[in-house]
Design an enzyme around this catalytic site. Structure first.
Site, mmCIF file in Angstrom:
data_model
loop_
_atom_site.group_PDB
_atom_site.id
_atom_site.type_symbol
_atom_site.label_atom_id
_atom_site.label_comp_id
_atom_site.label_asym_id
_atom_site.label_seq_id
_atom_site.Cartn_x
_atom_site.Cartn_y
_atom_site.Cartn_z
ATOM 1 N N GLU A 1 0.848 -1.143 0.076
ATOM 2 C CA GLU A 1 0.005 0.005 -0.047
ATOM 3 C C GLU A 1 0.936 1.268 0.036
ATOM 4 O O GLU A 1 0.372 2.172 -0.581
ATOM 5 C CB GLU A 1 -1.014 -0.013 1.165
ATOM 6 C CG GLU A 1 -1.976 -1.248 1.272
ATOM 7 C CD GLU A 1 -1.227 -2.245 2.226
ATOM 8 O OE1 GLU A 1 -2.265 -2.811 3.060
ATOM 9 O OE2 GLU A 1 -0.186 -2.522 2.021
ATOM 10 N N CYS B 1 -0.177 1.508 7.228
ATOM 11 C CA CYS B 1 -0.922 1.805 5.701
ATOM 12 C C CYS B 1 -2.293 2.621 5.916
ATOM 13 O O CYS B 1 -2.637 3.250 5.059
ATOM 14 C CB CYS B 1 -1.002 0.684 5.096
ATOM 15 S SG CYS B 1 0.617 -0.178 4.766
#
Length: 172
Positions: free
Chosen positions: A64, A95
């Site tokens: 991510e 993330c």
């Protein structure tokens, strides 16, 4: 078809998760935790990434995070408020914090993470009422494929390292 029209229907969650799964498979081949991510803007993929923590020796090199950096470069801004992140596993707190910070409109993930997920698993940073941004969340897209890839990876790692099976929470 004009350049501004999406190539693919914007509701193609199944398709885009397939692209994230391809990234996860690349991570698996490199003996990284098999998580893949793509970021979509206007029906077009603008970023693709897989986990590279071991290869880069960087704890922040989650799929991510790498995809967010690519997407920022693609749009020329740190704000990604019209973008959707597709990721094979529920984002961790790091993330999820980045997702909120860059103001992604939507997060779609496959496998939930009841032990460490921050999009509804252990906590929900993506929709926390006191943060400056909240994301739409779609869960369970191609869940069994995403989960199977993770389980297979962790089973191989345990066998390779001759570790006993656990209660299974780390590979969910």
């Amino acid at each position: 078809m004009s350049d501004s029209e999406p190539i693919i229907d914007l509701e193609s969650d199944h398709y885009f998760m397939g692209e994230a799964l391809r990234q996860a498979a690349k991570a698996y081949e490199l003996e990284e935790v098999p998580v893949g991510a793509v970021i979509v803007l206007g029906g077009r993929i603008i970023a693709r990434a897989s986990n590279q923590v071991e290869m880069l020796k960087d704890a922040t090199a989650h799929a991510e995070m790498l995809a967010i950096t690519q997407a920022e470069s693609a749009v020329g801004d740190w704000r990604l408020n019209e973008c959707t992140l597709y990721v094979t596993k529920e984002p961790c707190p790091m993330c999820a914090g980045a997702v909120v910070h860059v103001r992604l409109a939507r997060v779609v993930f496959g496998a939930s993470d009841v032990k460490g997920g921050a999009a509804g698993g252990v906590m929900n940073l993506l929709q926390h009422p006191t943060l400056n941004h909240r994301c739409e969340i779609t869960t369970g897209v191609r869940e069994e494929e995403c989960r199977s890839l993770l389980r297979g990876f962790f089973a191989e790692q345990r066998a390779k390292n001759k570790l006993p099976a656990t209660n299974g929470t780390e590979d969910q």
